[in-house]
Write an enzyme that holds these catalytic residues in place. Structure first.
Site, PDB file in Angstrom:
ATOM      1  N   GLY A 146      58.523 -66.257  -3.567  1.00 38.33           N
ATOM      2  CA  GLY A 146      58.370 -65.255  -2.504  1.00 38.33           C
ATOM      3  C   GLY A 146      58.255 -63.884  -3.153  1.00 38.33           C
ATOM      4  O   GLY A 146      57.989 -63.773  -4.353  1.00 38.33           O
ATOM      5  N   MET A 164      60.535 -61.675  -3.952  1.00 32.79           N
ATOM      6  CA  MET A 164      61.500 -61.446  -5.033  1.00 32.79           C
ATOM      7  C   MET A 164      61.236 -62.366  -6.219  1.00 32.79           C
ATOM      8  O   MET A 164      61.262 -61.944  -7.371  1.00 32.79           O
ATOM      9  CB  MET A 164      62.929 -61.673  -4.520  1.00 32.79           C
ATOM     10  CG  MET A 164      63.397 -60.685  -3.500  1.00 32.79           C
ATOM     11  SD  MET A 164      63.539 -59.017  -4.171  1.00 32.79           S
ATOM     12  CE  MET A 164      65.073 -59.134  -5.077  1.00 32.79           C
ATOM     13  N   THR A 179      55.260 -74.443  -1.108  1.00 32.35           N
ATOM     14  CA  THR A 179      53.854 -74.329  -0.707  1.00 32.35           C
ATOM     15  C   THR A 179      53.052 -74.099  -1.989  1.00 32.35           C
ATOM     16  O   THR A 179      53.039 -73.003  -2.546  1.00 32.35           O
ATOM     17  CB  THR A 179      53.663 -73.158   0.284  1.00 32.35           C
ATOM     18  OG1 THR A 179      54.599 -73.326   1.347  1.00 32.35           O
ATOM     19  CG2 THR A 179      52.260 -73.111   0.834  1.00 32.35           C
ATOM     20  N   VAL A 189      65.093 -68.630  -3.025  1.00 32.97           N
ATOM     21  CA  VAL A 189      64.607 -69.111  -1.732  1.00 32.97           C
ATOM     22  C   VAL A 189      65.421 -68.478  -0.604  1.00 32.97           C
ATOM     23  O   VAL A 189      66.480 -67.885  -0.850  1.00 32.97           O
ATOM     24  CB  VAL A 189      64.659 -70.660  -1.645  1.00 32.97           C
ATOM     25  CG1 VAL A 189      63.833 -71.284  -2.761  1.00 32.97           C
ATOM     26  CG2 VAL A 189      66.085 -71.181  -1.700  1.00 32.97           C
ATOM     27  N   SER A 212      69.976 -56.779  -6.488  1.00 34.41           N
ATOM     28  CA  SER A 212      69.618 -55.670  -5.603  1.00 34.41           C
ATOM     29  C   SER A 212      68.548 -54.797  -6.230  1.00 34.41           C
ATOM     30  O   SER A 212      68.475 -54.653  -7.440  1.00 34.41           O
ATOM     31  CB  SER A 212      70.829 -54.802  -5.286  1.00 34.41           C
ATOM     32  OG  SER A 212      70.408 -53.711  -4.480  1.00 34.41           O
ATOM     33  N   GLY A 268      65.383 -54.606  -4.267  1.00 38.64           N
ATOM     34  CA  GLY A 268      64.166 -54.925  -3.522  1.00 38.64           C
ATOM     35  C   GLY A 268      63.062 -55.374  -4.469  1.00 38.64           C
ATOM     36  O   GLY A 268      63.310 -55.756  -5.617  1.00 38.64           O
ATOM     37  N   LYS A 287      77.739 -58.497  -4.034  1.00 32.89           N
ATOM     38  CA  LYS A 287      76.444 -58.116  -3.443  1.00 32.89           C
ATOM     39  C   LYS A 287      76.619 -57.824  -1.952  1.00 32.89           C
ATOM     40  O   LYS A 287      76.000 -56.889  -1.418  1.00 32.89           O
ATOM     41  CB  LYS A 287      75.413 -59.234  -3.662  1.00 32.89           C
ATOM     42  CG  LYS A 287      74.071 -58.986  -2.956  1.00 32.89           C
ATOM     43  CD  LYS A 287      73.278 -57.855  -3.578  1.00 32.89           C
ATOM     44  CE  LYS A 287      72.216 -57.222  -2.731  1.00 32.89           C
ATOM     45  NZ  LYS A 287      71.142 -57.982  -2.192  1.00 32.89           N
ATOM     46  N   HIS A 300      78.164 -54.468  -1.695  1.00 34.67           N
ATOM     47  CA  HIS A 300      77.105 -53.502  -2.035  1.00 34.67           C
ATOM     48  C   HIS A 300      76.268 -53.211  -0.790  1.00 34.67           C
ATOM     49  O   HIS A 300      75.984 -52.062  -0.458  1.00 34.67           O
ATOM     50  CB  HIS A 300      76.228 -54.079  -3.158  1.00 34.67           C
ATOM     51  CG  HIS A 300      74.916 -53.373  -3.335  1.00 34.67           C
ATOM     52  ND1 HIS A 300      73.851 -53.548  -2.466  1.00 34.67           N
ATOM     53  CD2 HIS A 300      74.497 -52.463  -4.249  1.00 34.67           C
ATOM     54  CE1 HIS A 300      72.848 -52.787  -2.852  1.00 34.67           C
ATOM     55  NE2 HIS A 300      73.206 -52.119  -3.930  1.00 34.67           N
ATOM     56  N   ASN A 301      75.869 -54.261  -0.099  1.00 35.80           N
ATOM     57  CA  ASN A 301      75.033 -54.057   1.089  1.00 35.80           C
ATOM     58  C   ASN A 301      75.800 -53.363   2.203  1.00 35.80           C
ATOM     59  O   ASN A 301      75.223 -52.569   2.951  1.00 35.80           O
ATOM     60  CB  ASN A 301      74.461 -55.391   1.562  1.00 35.80           C
ATOM     61  CG  ASN A 301      73.338 -55.865   0.666  1.00 35.80           C
ATOM     62  OD1 ASN A 301      73.265 -55.510  -0.509  1.00 35.80           O
ATOM     63  ND2 ASN A 301      72.449 -56.680   1.194  1.00 35.80           N
ATOM     64  N   GLU A 361      75.729 -49.888   1.357  1.00 34.69           N
ATOM     65  CA  GLU A 361      74.337 -49.440   1.600  1.00 34.69           C
ATOM     66  C   GLU A 361      74.145 -49.101   3.090  1.00 34.69           C
ATOM     67  O   GLU A 361      73.574 -48.064   3.431  1.00 34.69           O
ATOM     68  CB  GLU A 361      73.401 -50.567   1.165  1.00 34.69           C
ATOM     69  CG  GLU A 361      71.930 -50.359   1.449  1.00 34.69           C
ATOM     70  CD  GLU A 361      71.131 -51.625   1.081  1.00 34.69           C
ATOM     71  OE1 GLU A 361      71.294 -52.156  -0.032  1.00 34.69           O
ATOM     72  OE2 GLU A 361      70.356 -52.095   1.938  1.00 34.69           O
TER      73      GLU A 361
HETATM   74  P1  NAP Z   1      60.406 -64.671   0.896  1.00 34.29           P
HETATM   75  O1  NAP Z   1      59.351 -63.749   0.393  1.00 34.29           O
HETATM   76  O2  NAP Z   1      60.503 -64.958   2.343  1.00 34.29           O
HETATM   77  O3  NAP Z   1      60.272 -66.044   0.104  1.00 34.29           O
HETATM   78  C1  NAP Z   1      61.074 -67.134   0.412  1.00 34.29           C
HETATM   79  C2  NAP Z   1      60.836 -68.234  -0.618  1.00 34.29           C
HETATM   80  O4  NAP Z   1      61.705 -69.324  -0.314  1.00 34.29           O
HETATM   81  C3  NAP Z   1      59.416 -68.795  -0.599  1.00 34.29           C
HETATM   82  O5  NAP Z   1      59.000 -69.042  -1.910  1.00 34.29           O
HETATM   83  C4  NAP Z   1      59.589 -70.100   0.170  1.00 34.29           C
HETATM   84  O6  NAP Z   1      58.654 -71.102  -0.150  1.00 34.29           O
HETATM   85  C5  NAP Z   1      60.948 -70.524  -0.289  1.00 34.29           C
HETATM   86  N1  NAP Z   1      61.562 -71.489   0.613  1.00 34.29           N
HETATM   87  C6  NAP Z   1      61.973 -71.293   1.884  1.00 34.29           C
HETATM   88  N2  NAP Z   1      62.495 -72.429   2.389  1.00 34.29           N
HETATM   89  C7  NAP Z   1      62.412 -73.368   1.391  1.00 34.29           C
HETATM   90  C8  NAP Z   1      62.783 -74.725   1.296  1.00 34.29           C
HETATM   91  N3  NAP Z   1      63.378 -75.352   2.319  1.00 34.29           N
HETATM   92  N4  NAP Z   1      62.540 -75.381   0.149  1.00 34.29           N
HETATM   93  C9  NAP Z   1      61.950 -74.754  -0.897  1.00 34.29           C
HETATM   94  N5  NAP Z   1      61.576 -73.451  -0.860  1.00 34.29           N
HETATM   95  C10 NAP Z   1      61.800 -72.780   0.269  1.00 34.29           C
HETATM   96  O7  NAP Z   1      61.869 -64.158   0.477  1.00 34.29           O
HETATM   97  P2  NAP Z   1      62.316 -63.058  -0.596  1.00 34.29           P
HETATM   98  O8  NAP Z   1      62.240 -61.706   0.021  1.00 34.29           O
HETATM   99  O9  NAP Z   1      61.647 -63.300  -1.892  1.00 34.29           O
HETATM  100  O10 NAP Z   1      63.878 -63.381  -0.706  1.00 34.29           O
HETATM  101  C11 NAP Z   1      64.382 -64.486  -1.418  1.00 34.29           C
HETATM  102  C12 NAP Z   1      65.888 -64.344  -1.435  1.00 34.29           C
HETATM  103  O11 NAP Z   1      66.244 -63.108  -2.080  1.00 34.29           O
HETATM  104  C13 NAP Z   1      66.533 -64.279  -0.044  1.00 34.29           C
HETATM  105  O12 NAP Z   1      67.796 -64.867  -0.069  1.00 34.29           O
HETATM  106  C14 NAP Z   1      66.672 -62.788   0.182  1.00 34.29           C
HETATM  107  O13 NAP Z   1      67.681 -62.483   1.118  1.00 34.29           O
HETATM  108  C15 NAP Z   1      67.030 -62.314  -1.207  1.00 34.29           C
HETATM  109  N6  NAP Z   1      66.763 -60.906  -1.484  1.00 34.29           N
HETATM  110  C16 NAP Z   1      65.659 -60.292  -1.006  1.00 34.29           C
HETATM  111  C17 NAP Z   1      65.447 -58.951  -1.275  1.00 34.29           C
HETATM  112  C18 NAP Z   1      64.216 -58.240  -0.792  1.00 34.29           C
HETATM  113  O14 NAP Z   1      64.169 -57.003  -0.934  1.00 34.29           O
HETATM  114  N7  NAP Z   1      63.230 -58.919  -0.268  1.00 34.29           N
HETATM  115  C19 NAP Z   1      66.356 -58.259  -2.066  1.00 34.29           C
HETATM  116  C20 NAP Z   1      67.468 -58.908  -2.571  1.00 34.29           C
HETATM  117  C21 NAP Z   1      67.662 -60.230  -2.261  1.00 34.29           C
HETATM  118  P3  NAP Z   1      57.262 -71.228   0.651  1.00 34.29           P
HETATM  119  O15 NAP Z   1      56.330 -70.250  -0.006  1.00 34.29           O
HETATM  120  O16 NAP Z   1      56.859 -72.639   0.448  1.00 34.29           O
HETATM  121  O17 NAP Z   1      57.546 -70.885   2.077  1.00 34.29           O
END
Ligand code: NAP
Length: 472
Positions: free
Chosen positions: A12, A14, A35, A75, A129, A131, A185, A188-189, A192
């Site tokens: 995804g 991150m 996917t 994930v 953390s 983003g 974490k 931290h949030n 935030e």
């Molecule tokens: P994202 O863009 O929505 O990506 C989610 C990923 O998880 C995708 O690769 C997805 O695969 C995979 N996934 C979901 N369900 C799954 C399953 N059942 N089996 C296998 N793979 C699965 O999310 P993201 O923003 O990268 O965030 C990932 C994690 O980091 C989350 O816990 C989020 O809270 C945390 N985080 C995010 C941020 C941020 O700023 N975005 C910052 C810190 C922490 P598919 O492509 O196949 O759907």
């Protein structure tokens, strides 16, 4: 074939950026995404020509990795993490390390940690953390789990983490056992949320109350970012206030709907603080403010029938701006004092053995709450690791003491103008409550004893007492 240093599941936002960061720092990475088309697009796009290889199954992912295997899951938090663990586990060997780098609920991490450790695996719950940008160029990283797994991950994590401006040290450290990393974490949030809400309230007071335009406010925040308030959130606030909407020509901030969303980590901080009995009113106020903002249609209807002051500030604007600056700094210190105290309480409750100086140290860069203030907090806990509350450190005591007048003035002005300031006023009330030798809880205890015979203790003699109060 040489094996890859680390594996990553979940390409995804991150995951992709972390892979690029890890590879740029000299490590080969094997990746898997459910996917598969997304994985192929990544391999042919951003990852092309790099030491990043794809896998069409968990079997192939695991086969590509050097041992003990290090596999980072990025994930969606919740059921997906359990699902991936169950699917990948049959391919692992004892001693392999699974790392959950998502925003998982720390009690889920505790559960997974206990179960996987019993099966001979290492499980690391790792807060990340910063983003999207942070993941790519250097996040703040909060890993928890066994010390052995920390040592195995350390070379990679220290390379990819943000480096603090002050001393170049990587913003990563071992947080403690089991769910410790995800707990840190979460807090931290929570901080935030408080930091963002304090800024939002100051913005509201100065724009709605004192009539400053977005452009004027952008200048104010940019100037503040040169001083003691210097931080990522102040910096982006200035940039946001300066942005003009391409469709309407108005400041973009003015056309953004005033309903704040949340993914739940702030709420978890509040919920856990209630569970373990730690007061964090400013973080709670920030969570509540987002919930209140969500009642948009109710608020629109109420705004037509509920009356109160809606006046404009008629005093000296420059003086109010200066008071707002000092009040914001005091508010931030008070929010940090609450967050750090929560960590202290949790450390005892869950035997995490937190090093608060190290936690503040790794928040100095890479993460959303990075601020020059964090260097001072690090120093305060280095001076006295047993510090009961940040406010009792001489430097912070003085910082709040000398700014409390400004904070009182800002809260008073907001009250007079009818502008809500849940976070600012709760920060001030926290200060006043914490420095009160005697609070009105004596009356609360008397009431509890009156209606429920809950008993009370006295100030002048030992023992538990009950009074027959008679009827009211
Ligand atoms: P994202 O863009 O929505 O990506 C989610 C990923 O998880 C995708 O690769 C997805 O695969 C995979 N996934 C979901 N369900 C799954 C399953 N059942 N089996 C296998 N793979 C699965 O999310 P993201 O923003 O990268 O965030 C990932 C994690 O980091 C989350 O816990 C989020 O809270 C945390 N985080 C995010 C941020 C941020 O700023 N975005 C910052 C810190 C922490 P598919 O492509 O196949 O759907």
């Amino acid at each position: 074939m040489t094996k890859a240093s680390i594996g990553l599941v979940g390409l995804g936002v991150m995951g992709r950026n972390l892979v690029l960061n890890i590879e740029r720092n000299g490590f080969s990475v094997a990746v898997y995404n459910k996917t598969q088309s997304k994985m192929h697009a990544f391999l042919q796009g951003e990852a092309a020509g790099k030491r990043i290889t794809g896998s069409d199954s968990y079997t192939s992912l695991v086969e590509q990795l050097e041992r003990p295997r290090r596999i980072l899951l990025m994930v969606t938090a919740g059921a997906a993490v359990d699902g991936v663990i169950e699917e990948i586990k049959p391919h692992l060997e004892p001693g392999d390390i699974l790392i959950d780098g998502g925003n998982s609920f720390f009690l889920d991490t505790e559960r997974r940690s206990v179960a996987l450790t019993a099966e001979g695996f290492h499980f690391v719950g790792m807060g990340v953390s910063g983003g999207e940008e942070g993941a790519l160029w250097g996040p703040s990283i909060m890993p928890g789990g066994s010390r052995e797994s920390w040592e195995a991950l350390r070379p990679i994590l220290e390379k990819i983490a943000a480096k603090a401006e002050e001393d170049g040290a990587p913003c990563v450290a071992y947080m403690g056992p089991r769910g410790a990393g995800h707990y840190v974490k979460t807090v931290h949030n929570g901080i935030e949320y408080a930091d963002m809400q304090l800024i939002a309230e100051i913005y509201d007071l100065l724009s709605r109350g004192a009539g400053l335009s977005a452009a004027e406010l952008a200048d104010v925040f940019a100037a503040w970012n040169q001083g003691e308030l210097r931080s990522y959130l102040i910096e982006i606030t200035a940039a946001i206030l300066r942005r003009v909407d391409e469709w309407t020509g108005q400041p973009l901030v003015d056309v953004i709907l005033d309903e704040a969303q949340q993914k739940g980590t702030g709420k978890w901080t509040s919920q856990n603080a209630f569970d373990i009995g730690a007061p964090i009113p400013t973080i709670n106020a920030a969570v509540e403010s987002r919930i209140l903002s969500g009642l948009k249609s109710e608020r629109v209807a109420a705004s037509r029938v509920l009356h109160g002051p809606t006046g404009h500030y008629t005093g000296n604007r420059s003086e109010l701006i200066e008071a707002a600056r000092a009040a914001l700094y005091a508010g931030k210190v008070l929010a940090y004092a609450q967050g750090m105290s929560l960590l202290r309480t949790a450390s005892q409750e869950y035997q995490y053995n937190f090093d608060l100086a190290e936690i503040a140290r790794i928040w100095r860069a890479g993460c959303i709450i990075r601020a020059s203030l964090l260097g001072n907090i690090t120093n305060a806990y280095r001076r006295n690791p047993g510090l009961t509350n940040l406010l009792l450190d001489d430097a912070f005591r003085e910082a709040v003491e000398t700014r409390q007048g400004a904070l009182r003035r800002v809260v008073q002005t907001a009250i007079e103008l009818g502008i809500p300031a849940l976070a600012l006023s709760s920060a001030l009330a926290y200060y006043d409550a914490y420095r009160s030798e005697r609070l009105p809880a004596n009356l609360t205890q008397a009431q509890r004893d009156f209606f429920g015979a809950h008993t009370y203790r006295r100030v002048d003699r030992e023992g538990i007492f009950h009074t027959e109060w008679g009827s009211a």
